[in-house]
Design a protein around this motif. Structure first.
Motif, PDB file in Angstrom:
ATOM      1  N   MET A 127       0.850  -1.193   0.000  1.00 11.19           N
ATOM      2  CA  MET A 127       0.000   0.000   0.000  1.00 11.19           C
ATOM      3  C   MET A 127       0.882   1.237   0.000  1.00 11.19           C
ATOM      4  O   MET A 127       2.103   1.139   0.128  1.00 11.19           O
ATOM      5  N   ASP A 128       0.261   2.394  -0.162  1.00 12.17           N
ATOM      6  CA  ASP A 128       1.024   3.642  -0.159  1.00 12.17           C
ATOM      7  C   ASP A 128       1.715   3.834   1.187  1.00 12.17           C
ATOM      8  O   ASP A 128       1.180   3.465   2.238  1.00 12.17           O
ATOM      9  N   SER A 129       2.891   4.439   1.165  1.00 10.98           N
ATOM     10  CA  SER A 129       3.657   4.646   2.393  1.00 10.98           C
ATOM     11  C   SER A 129       2.865   5.405   3.447  1.00 10.98           C
ATOM     12  O   SER A 129       2.954   5.112   4.651  1.00 10.98           O
ATOM     13  N   GLU A 130       2.090   6.398   3.009  1.00  8.76           N
ATOM     14  CA  GLU A 130       1.319   7.192   3.952  1.00  8.76           C
ATOM     15  C   GLU A 130       0.281   6.330   4.671  1.00  8.76           C
ATOM     16  O   GLU A 130       0.045   6.485   5.870  1.00  8.76           O
ATOM     17  N   VAL A 131      -0.335   5.386   3.944  1.00  8.43           N
ATOM     18  CA  VAL A 131      -1.332   4.491   4.531  1.00  8.43           C
ATOM     19  C   VAL A 131      -0.665   3.513   5.496  1.00  8.43           C
ATOM     20  O   VAL A 131      -1.203   3.188   6.560  1.00  8.43           O
ATOM     21  N   VAL A 132       0.527   3.047   5.124  1.00  6.44           N
ATOM     22  CA  VAL A 132       1.277   2.139   6.005  1.00  6.44           C
ATOM     23  C   VAL A 132       1.556   2.815   7.342  1.00  6.44           C
ATOM     24  O   VAL A 132       1.352   2.225   8.413  1.00  6.44           O
ATOM     25  N   CYS A 133       2.018   4.059   7.311  1.00  5.94           N
ATOM     26  CA  CYS A 133       2.340   4.768   8.556  1.00  5.94           C
ATOM     27  C   CYS A 133       1.116   4.879   9.457  1.00  5.94           C
ATOM     28  O   CYS A 133       1.210   4.674  10.674  1.00  5.94           O
ATOM     29  N   LEU A 141      -0.578  -2.845  11.753  1.00  3.68           N
ATOM     30  CA  LEU A 141       0.662  -3.422  11.249  1.00  3.68           C
ATOM     31  C   LEU A 141       1.738  -3.232  12.305  1.00  3.68           C
ATOM     32  O   LEU A 141       1.742  -2.232  13.025  1.00  3.68           O
ATOM     33  N   GLU A 142       2.659  -4.202  12.368  1.00  6.93           N
ATOM     34  CA  GLU A 142       3.714  -4.096  13.363  1.00  6.93           C
ATOM     35  C   GLU A 142       4.873  -3.235  12.859  1.00  6.93           C
ATOM     36  O   GLU A 142       5.441  -2.451  13.612  1.00  6.93           O
ATOM     37  N   LEU A 143       5.210  -3.376  11.588  1.00  2.62           N
ATOM     38  CA  LEU A 143       6.313  -2.621  10.995  1.00  2.62           C
ATOM     39  C   LEU A 143       5.883  -2.067   9.645  1.00  2.62           C
ATOM     40  O   LEU A 143       5.045  -2.651   8.948  1.00  2.62           O
ATOM     41  N   GLY A 144       6.492  -0.960   9.255  1.00  6.43           N
ATOM     42  CA  GLY A 144       6.335  -0.434   7.913  1.00  6.43           C
ATOM     43  C   GLY A 144       7.701  -0.212   7.292  1.00  6.43           C
ATOM     44  O   GLY A 144       8.632   0.234   7.979  1.00  6.43           O
ATOM     45  N   ILE A 145       7.831  -0.539   6.020  1.00  7.08           N
ATOM     46  CA  ILE A 145       9.076  -0.287   5.288  1.00  7.08           C
ATOM     47  C   ILE A 145       8.669   0.598   4.113  1.00  7.08           C
ATOM     48  O   ILE A 145       8.083   0.119   3.133  1.00  7.08           O
ATOM     49  N   VAL A 146       8.970   1.884   4.233  1.00  7.55           N
ATOM     50  CA  VAL A 146       8.269   2.888   3.443  1.00  7.55           C
ATOM     51  C   VAL A 146       9.182   4.054   3.046  1.00  7.55           C
ATOM     52  O   VAL A 146      10.326   4.146   3.493  1.00  7.55           O
ATOM     53  N   THR A 147       8.621   4.942   2.225  1.00 12.94           N
ATOM     54  CA  THR A 147       9.203   6.276   2.087  1.00 12.94           C
ATOM     55  C   THR A 147       8.937   7.004   3.393  1.00 12.94           C
ATOM     56  O   THR A 147       7.784   7.131   3.814  1.00 12.94           O
ATOM     57  N   LEU A 148       9.995   7.448   4.061  1.00 15.03           N
ATOM     58  CA  LEU A 148       9.827   8.034   5.391  1.00 15.03           C
ATOM     59  C   LEU A 148       9.062   9.354   5.312  1.00 15.03           C
ATOM     60  O   LEU A 148       9.212  10.115   4.346  1.00 15.03           O
ATOM     61  N   PRO A 149       8.241   9.643   6.311  1.00 14.93           N
ATOM     62  CA  PRO A 149       7.466  10.891   6.311  1.00 14.93           C
ATOM     63  C   PRO A 149       8.352  12.125   6.196  1.00 14.93           C
ATOM     64  O   PRO A 149       9.470  12.152   6.729  1.00 14.93           O
ATOM     65  N   THR A 150       7.829  13.130   5.519  1.00  6.81           N
ATOM     66  CA  THR A 150       8.580  14.380   5.369  1.00  6.81           C
ATOM     67  C   THR A 150       8.543  15.207   6.648  1.00  6.81           C
ATOM     68  O   THR A 150       9.387  16.077   6.851  1.00  6.81           O
ATOM     69  N   LEU A 260      17.074  16.687  -5.595  1.00  7.85           N
ATOM     70  CA  LEU A 260      15.967  15.985  -4.955  1.00  7.85           C
ATOM     71  C   LEU A 260      16.421  14.643  -4.381  1.00  7.85           C
ATOM     72  O   LEU A 260      17.231  13.948  -4.993  1.00  7.85           O
ATOM     73  N   HIS A 261      15.886  14.300  -3.246  1.00 10.13           N
ATOM     74  CA  HIS A 261      16.111  12.962  -2.703  1.00 10.13           C
ATOM     75  C   HIS A 261      15.006  12.649  -1.702  1.00 10.13           C
ATOM     76  O   HIS A 261      14.335  13.546  -1.183  1.00 10.13           O
ATOM     77  N   ARG A 262      14.806  11.382  -1.464  1.00  8.08           N
ATOM     78  CA  ARG A 262      13.892  10.941  -0.425  1.00  8.08           C
ATOM     79  C   ARG A 262      14.595   9.854   0.383  1.00  8.08           C
ATOM     80  O   ARG A 262      15.668   9.370  -0.008  1.00  8.08           O
ATOM     81  N   GLU A 263      14.000   9.487   1.501  1.00 10.41           N
ATOM     82  CA  GLU A 263      14.594   8.480   2.362  1.00 10.41           C
ATOM     83  C   GLU A 263      13.634   7.315   2.527  1.00 10.41           C
ATOM     84  O   GLU A 263      12.440   7.515   2.798  1.00 10.41           O
ATOM     85  N   LEU A 264      14.158   6.106   2.337  1.00 12.02           N
ATOM     86  CA  LEU A 264      13.372   4.892   2.517  1.00 12.02           C
ATOM     87  C   LEU A 264      13.821   4.222   3.812  1.00 12.02           C
ATOM     88  O   LEU A 264      15.025   4.155   4.095  1.00 12.02           O
ATOM     89  N   GLY A 265      12.877   3.732   4.567  1.00 16.00           N
ATOM     90  CA  GLY A 265      13.292   3.133   5.824  1.00 16.00           C
ATOM     91  C   GLY A 265      12.183   2.456   6.573  1.00 16.00           C
ATOM     92  O   GLY A 265      11.133   2.107   6.021  1.00 16.00           O
ATOM     93  N   LEU A 266      12.426   2.296   7.854  1.00 16.92           N
ATOM     94  CA  LEU A 266      11.609   1.476   8.729  1.00 16.92           C
ATOM     95  C   LEU A 266      10.822   2.369   9.683  1.00 16.92           C
ATOM     96  O   LEU A 266      11.363   3.347  10.215  1.00 16.92           O
ATOM     97  N   VAL A 267       9.544   2.038   9.926  1.00 12.63           N
ATOM     98  CA  VAL A 267       8.747   2.755  10.925  1.00 12.63           C
ATOM     99  C   VAL A 267       8.084   1.745  11.854  1.00 12.63           C
ATOM    100  O   VAL A 267       7.730   0.641  11.448  1.00 12.63           O
ATOM    101  N   TRP A 268       7.926   2.159  13.118  1.00 12.73           N
ATOM    102  CA  TRP A 268       7.238   1.319  14.095  1.00 12.73           C
ATOM    103  C   TRP A 268       6.655   2.219  15.181  1.00 12.73           C
ATOM    104  O   TRP A 268       7.066   3.368  15.337  1.00 12.73           O
ATOM    105  N   HIS A 269       5.701   1.686  15.933  1.00 13.22           N
ATOM    106  CA  HIS A 269       5.053   2.452  16.997  1.00 13.22           C
ATOM    107  C   HIS A 269       5.946   2.443  18.224  1.00 13.22           C
ATOM    108  O   HIS A 269       6.363   1.391  18.696  1.00 13.22           O
ATOM    109  N   GLU A 270       6.232   3.620  18.762  1.00 11.58           N
ATOM    110  CA  GLU A 270       7.193   3.711  19.857  1.00 11.58           C
ATOM    111  C   GLU A 270       6.698   3.074  21.153  1.00 11.58           C
ATOM    112  O   GLU A 270       7.494   2.719  22.030  1.00 11.58           O
TER     113      GLU A 270
END
Length: 288
Positions: A127-133, A141-150, A260-270
């Motif tokens: 799904m879209d990174s924004e929806v994953v977050c 979801l336990e983890l997201g591997i996404v375009t990191l939020p701006t 231009l650049h973006r960052e891809l990475g890992l997100v999780w609930h703290e």
């Protein structure tokens, strides 16, 4: 109260449809309806108003919903905590990722993970990174591997895994292709095909252009970078894509004032417990 009944209730409440809820739960619609009827029987009140194809929560349903969310999340947190007590990593691991990362970045990591931890049932959602977050924040979801939020999101932890430089591209026969340099004014004079405006990537691109006083003429927008690559390659407009996607179907446009650049990475609930499987996958992901 049976958690399967609560899961069905939450799914219908969020989808606003028995049919959509059944698809998400991989059940038949009659099975979902049966679970809702059983839950209503236990509670002694109707949870949904059913008017034709429209489904809405009753007062009882609206009252129950936050408690159902909390109950299901507490059970999931308990499952994850218990999984850490075992030396063998197993159980279910629910992750979300974008189509681009799933196609171009994750296969080697997931291949290694499944070889090392065959007892883990990977539950992967594309799904879209924004929806994953948002799904990670909601505990779905336990983890997201996404375009990191701006911009940082409250309670969402993130870790950079892959820096992802972006480049301006067009078809090889585009009027701007082959020039040593392209000015922003020249670029804005031609239509663009860009990521959808709801995406982090779109925000990165448009903010960079707006800082230079340029507003692109967007002919078409889509969430899928592979589709944008095809559209740019056939000459529908210039686009912005990860540098890693460049090939002979595209020409890179050199726009000196646009970095231009973006960052891809890992997100999780703290504040949520991470399962042993989640921690194992996190260890396998490279650190940038």
């Amino acid at each position: 109260m049976d958690t399967q009944l609560l899961t069905a209730f939450v799914a219908v409440a969020e989808a606003g449809s028995f049919t959509v809820a059944a698809e998400r739960l991989h059940l038949s619609q009659p099975a979902v309806s049966k679970r809702i009827t059983a839950l209503e029987s236990q509670i002694g009140q109707s949870l949904f108003d059913r008017v034709g194809r429209s489904v809405g929560l009753t007062d009882a349903g609206r009252t129950l919903l936050p408690y159902a969310h909390k109950t299901l999340q507490d059970i999931e947190d308990a499952r994850r905590a218990l999984s850490q007590l075992h030396a063998q990593v197993g159980g279910r691991l629910s992750i979300g990722t974008s189509h681009h990362i799933g196609l171009h970045r994750l296969p080697p990591v997931l291949g290694q993970f499944t070889r090392e931890f065959p007892q883990v049932d990977l539950d992967i959602h594309f799904m879209d990174s924004e929806v994953v977050c948002q799904a990670v924040l909601a505990g779905q979801l336990e983890l997201g591997i996404v375009t990191l939020p701006t911009q940082p999101l409250a309670q969402l932890q993130q870790r950079l895994v892959w820096p992802d430089p972006l480049v301006v591209v067009a078809a090889p026969d585009h009027p701007l292709a082959g020039r040593r340099q392209v000015s922003l004014v020249q670029l804005a004079g031609h239509p663009a095909v860009l990521p959808d405006e709801a995406t982090y990537t779109h925000r990165i691109v448009t903010r960079a252009l707006e800082r230079e006083g340029v507003r692109p003429h967007v002919r078409l927008a889509t969430n899928y970078l592979e589709t944008l690559k095809m559209l740019a390659g056939i000459g529908l407009g210039w686009s912005v894509l990860p540098e890693s996607m460049l090939d002979d179907t595209l020409a890179r446009l050199h726009v000196p004032r646009l970095r231009l650049h973006r960052e891809l990475g890992l997100v999780w609930h703290e504040r949520r417990t991470r399962s042993g499987a989640a921690q194992a996958l996190m260890r396998l992901l490279p650190a940038a």
